[in-house]
Design a protein around this motif. Structure first.
Motif, PDB file in Angstrom:
ATOM      1  N   ALA A 120       0.830  -1.204   0.000  1.00  0.00           N
ATOM      2  CA  ALA A 120       0.000   0.000   0.000  1.00  0.00           C
ATOM      3  C   ALA A 120       0.866   1.256   0.000  1.00  0.00           C
ATOM      4  N   VAL A 121       1.926   1.267   0.810  1.00  0.00           N
ATOM      5  CA  VAL A 121       2.837   2.421   0.837  1.00  0.00           C
ATOM      6  C   VAL A 121       3.521   2.599  -0.519  1.00  0.00           C
ATOM      7  N   LEU A 122       3.982   1.476  -1.101  1.00  0.00           N
ATOM      8  CA  LEU A 122       4.635   1.545  -2.407  1.00  0.00           C
ATOM      9  C   LEU A 122       3.671   2.033  -3.480  1.00  0.00           C
ATOM     10  N   PHE A 123       2.417   1.564  -3.439  1.00  0.00           N
ATOM     11  CA  PHE A 123       1.414   2.002  -4.414  1.00  0.00           C
ATOM     12  C   PHE A 123       1.144   3.493  -4.271  1.00  0.00           C
ATOM     13  N   PHE A 124       1.077   3.976  -3.028  1.00  0.00           N
ATOM     14  CA  PHE A 124       0.842   5.399  -2.795  1.00  0.00           C
ATOM     15  C   PHE A 124       1.975   6.240  -3.381  1.00  0.00           C
ATOM     16  N   ILE A 125       3.224   5.821  -3.143  1.00  0.00           N
ATOM     17  CA  ILE A 125       4.365   6.580  -3.651  1.00  0.00           C
ATOM     18  C   ILE A 125       4.402   6.539  -5.180  1.00  0.00           C
ATOM     19  N   LEU A 126       4.176   5.353  -5.764  1.00  0.00           N
ATOM     20  CA  LEU A 126       4.184   5.245  -7.230  1.00  0.00           C
ATOM     21  C   LEU A 126       3.049   6.052  -7.855  1.00  0.00           C
ATOM     22  N   ARG A 127       1.904   6.077  -7.190  1.00  0.00           N
ATOM     23  CA  ARG A 127       0.773   6.856  -7.707  1.00  0.00           C
ATOM     24  C   ARG A 127       1.109   8.349  -7.692  1.00  0.00           C
ATOM     25  N   LYS A 128       1.753   8.801  -6.607  1.00  0.00           N
ATOM     26  CA  LYS A 128       2.172  10.198  -6.546  1.00  0.00           C
ATOM     27  C   LYS A 128       3.174  10.521  -7.663  1.00  0.00           C
ATOM     28  N   GLN A 129       4.123   9.605  -7.868  1.00  0.00           N
ATOM     29  CA  GLN A 129       5.111   9.830  -8.927  1.00  0.00           C
ATOM     30  C   GLN A 129       4.453   9.836 -10.306  1.00  0.00           C
ATOM     31  N   TYR A 130       3.465   8.965 -10.530  1.00  0.00           N
ATOM     32  CA  TYR A 130       2.784   8.924 -11.824  1.00  0.00           C
ATOM     33  C   TYR A 130       2.016  10.221 -12.069  1.00  0.00           C
ATOM     34  N   ARG A 131       1.326  10.701 -11.016  1.00  0.00           N
ATOM     35  CA  ARG A 131       0.573  11.947 -11.188  1.00  0.00           C
ATOM     36  C   ARG A 131       1.522  13.118 -11.443  1.00  0.00           C
ATOM     37  N   HIS A 132       2.647  13.136 -10.738  1.00  0.00           N
ATOM     38  CA  HIS A 132       3.612  14.207 -10.981  1.00  0.00           C
ATOM     39  C   HIS A 132       4.184  14.120 -12.387  1.00  0.00           C
ATOM     40  N   HIS A 133       4.477  12.907 -12.864  1.00  0.00           N
ATOM     41  CA  HIS A 133       4.981  12.731 -14.225  1.00  0.00           C
ATOM     42  C   HIS A 133       3.936  13.146 -15.251  1.00  0.00           C
ATOM     43  N   ARG A 134       2.669  12.818 -14.997  1.00  0.00           N
ATOM     44  CA  ARG A 134       1.613  13.200 -15.934  1.00  0.00           C
ATOM     45  C   ARG A 134       1.447  14.712 -15.984  1.00  0.00           C
ATOM     46  N   GLU A 135       1.545  15.383 -14.835  1.00  0.00           N
ATOM     47  CA  GLU A 135       1.447  16.841 -14.822  1.00  0.00           C
ATOM     48  C   GLU A 135       2.610  17.480 -15.566  1.00  0.00           C
ATOM     49  N   ARG A 136       3.817  16.943 -15.374  1.00  0.00           N
ATOM     50  CA  ARG A 136       4.970  17.485 -16.089  1.00  0.00           C
ATOM     51  C   ARG A 136       4.821  17.276 -17.599  1.00  0.00           C
ATOM     52  N   ARG A 137       4.326  16.115 -17.983  1.00  0.00           N
ATOM     53  CA  ARG A 137       4.135  15.858 -19.413  1.00  0.00           C
ATOM     54  C   ARG A 137       3.092  16.791 -20.006  1.00  0.00           C
ATOM     55  N   HIS A 138       2.001  17.037 -19.237  1.00  0.00           N
ATOM     56  CA  HIS A 138       0.963  17.952 -19.714  1.00  0.00           C
ATOM     57  C   HIS A 138       1.511  19.371 -19.834  1.00  0.00           C
ATOM     58  N   LEU A 139       2.323  19.788 -18.854  1.00  0.00           N
ATOM     59  CA  LEU A 139       2.913  21.117 -18.915  1.00  0.00           C
ATOM     60  C   LEU A 139       3.863  21.241 -20.104  1.00  0.00           C
ATOM     61  N   LYS A 140       4.658  20.202 -20.351  1.00  0.00           N
ATOM     62  CA  LYS A 140       5.572  20.232 -21.487  1.00  0.00           C
ATOM     63  C   LYS A 140       4.802  20.292 -22.804  1.00  0.00           C
ATOM     64  N   GLN A 141       3.680  19.563 -22.854  1.00  0.00           N
ATOM     65  CA  GLN A 141       2.861  19.592 -24.056  1.00  0.00           C
ATOM     66  C   GLN A 141       2.291  20.988 -24.306  1.00  0.00           C
ATOM     67  N   MET A 142       1.829  21.640 -23.234  1.00  0.00           N
ATOM     68  CA  MET A 142       1.312  23.004 -23.382  1.00  0.00           C
ATOM     69  C   MET A 142       2.419  23.966 -23.808  1.00  0.00           C
ATOM     70  N   GLN A 143       3.619  23.792 -23.267  1.00  0.00           N
ATOM     71  CA  GLN A 143       4.730  24.647 -23.671  1.00  0.00           C
ATOM     72  C   GLN A 143       5.082  24.440 -25.138  1.00  0.00           C
ATOM     73  N   ASP A 144       5.073  23.181 -25.569  1.00  0.00           N
ATOM     74  CA  ASP A 144       5.358  22.899 -26.983  1.00  0.00           C
ATOM     75  C   ASP A 144       4.300  23.519 -27.887  1.00  0.00           C
ATOM     76  N   GLU A 145       3.013  23.399 -27.480  1.00  0.00           N
ATOM     77  CA  GLU A 145       1.939  23.984 -28.290  1.00  0.00           C
ATOM     78  C   GLU A 145       2.066  25.506 -28.351  1.00  0.00           C
ATOM     79  N   PHE A 146       2.441  26.114 -27.197  1.00  0.00           N
ATOM     80  CA  PHE A 146       2.607  27.567 -27.196  1.00  0.00           C
ATOM     81  C   PHE A 146       3.774  27.990 -28.081  1.00  0.00           C
ATOM     82  N   ARG A 147       4.863  27.238 -28.025  1.00  0.00           N
ATOM     83  CA  ARG A 147       6.022  27.580 -28.846  1.00  0.00           C
ATOM     84  C   ARG A 147       5.702  27.417 -30.332  1.00  0.00           C
ATOM     85  N   GLN A 148       4.959  26.352 -30.674  1.00  0.00           N
ATOM     86  CA  GLN A 148       4.580  26.165 -32.074  1.00  0.00           C
ATOM     87  C   GLN A 148       3.665  27.286 -32.565  1.00  0.00           C
ATOM     88  N   ALA A 149       2.712  27.685 -31.678  1.00  0.00           N
ATOM     89  CA  ALA A 149       1.821  28.782 -32.074  1.00  0.00           C
ATOM     90  C   ALA A 149       2.591  30.081 -32.232  1.00  0.00           C
TER      91      ALA A 149
END
Length: 352
Positions: A253-282
């Motif tokens: 359960a502790v490992l799942f909690f930590i991995l879930r936090k890391q996945y959400r943080h990775h997904r947020e970073r990927r979404h932010l990078k995608q928005m930055q790429d879209e802004f740069r392309q525009a």
């Protein structure tokens, strides 16, 4: 979770502690399971006239792990109880135990505290003999104090309360220790006690000996029968198995909690990078659209909005860098976006 995406120190410490506890409990469970399997596979032999023949046929005249049941009988002399008349035995244990109350400075409560201040164990050689008289076969029990379970009967027990004066009571409250008294106990393995022995059975010349096994298995001299002893060990195995499952689930359960936090943080970073790429392309697309005819349009574009053409001159600095709409949107006091000098007046430009 830290800003870099790594687990925090508290989360890492919790995961490490949970993993260590799970590994510890699992190792204890494996040890208990090994003991139960060895006890279940121990060879049961009867204390009768065929025992010597069984040992003669065994490799090395030895049964590595055997179960034998018999009655305790002293070889020569017996040990007499110091407090009970006509009480004879082959193992005697005298214990003095101190009882007191200790003040816990953390919980602010008085806790019971027990401490053995003196213990002495006396032994005399003894055999296991059949319950039926006349069998003529005996087994010498070696090193009884090395047994993991040695069944001793309490034949005498008395508590001697401490006598305290008023000044003693005050001193004890100040020191944080309140003596309650001394408990005196005598335990014995009495002659005639039915005993179940589990260990290495070996034929040494004409003497049959029961001694601690060499394979690291426990040595038992128990007052219960073998089936009850086996059931007790199996219940211990079940208890540690359940504990292992509980701690393992907590670790997962502790490992799942930590991995879930890391996945959400990775997904947020990927979404932010995608928005930055879209802004740069525009932005690049806008730059390409404005860079027409050798870049003349881009050179005349407002430095603020990059869409309208420059249409005003800022005085006294003289910079031509903004359109009228962006000039009106500048905060007060209005300053030139190029040199940050205060704007005293504006002159409009008209391109023909």
């Amino acid at each position: 979770m830290e800003s870099g995406g790594r687990p925090s120190a508290a989360q890492a410490a919790l995961l490490a502690a949970s993993t260590a506890l799970t590994a510890l409990v699992y190792s204890i469970y494996r040890q208990k399971a090994r003991v139960a399997r060895g006890l279940e596979g121990a060879k049961r032999v009867r204390l009768d006239g065929d025992l010597r023949a069984v040992l003669l046929e065994a490799p090395g005249r030895c049964v590595p792990y055997a179960v034998i049941e018999g009655v305790v009988r002293s070889v020569k002399e017996t040990l007499s109880s110091q407090f009970v008349e006509n009480c004879k035995g082959v193992v005697q244990r005298l214990t003095l135990q101190e009882h007191k109350m200790v003040w816990n400075r953390t919980t602010h409560l008085w806790n019971d505290y027990e401490k053995i201040i003196h213990q002495r164990t006396n032994t005399t050689p003894f055999d296991l003999v059949p319950q039926e008289e006349g069998a003529g076969v005996t087994v010498r029990v070696m090193k009884p104090l090395d047994a993991a379970e040695l069944s001793l009967e309490t034949v005498y027990e008395k508590f001697h309360p401490s006598v305290q004066s008023f000044t003693d009571v005050i001193g004890h409250y100040i020191s944080g220790e309140r003596p309650k008294g001394i408990q005196e106990t005598e335990q014995m393995l009495k002659v005639g006690t039915a005993l179940t022995g589990v260990g290495e059975l070996v034929l040494d010349n004409a003497t049959i000996k029961l001694q601690p096994p060499k394979q690291g298995m426990p040595y038992y001299l128990s007052g219960v029968d073998f089936d009850s002893l086996l059931q007790k060990q199996e219940s211990n195995v079940r208890f540690w198995k359940i504990l292992t499952v509980v701690f393992g689930f907590a670790t997962c359960a502790v490992l799942f909690f930590i991995l879930r936090k890391q996945y959400r943080h990775h997904r947020e970073r990927r979404h932010l990078k995608q928005m930055q790429d879209e802004f740069r392309q525009a932005q690049e697309r806008l730059m390409r659209e404005m860079n027409v005819e050798g870049g003349e349009t881009f050179k005349n574009a407002c430095v603020i909005c990059l869409s309208n053409t420059k249409s005003c001159v800022f005085l006294e600095c003289g910079h031509v860098c903004s359109c009228n709409e962006c000039y009106r949107a500048l905060p007060e006091p209005k300053r030139c976006p190029i040199c940050r000098q205060a704007i005293s007046r504006v002159v409009s430009l008209y391109n023909s």
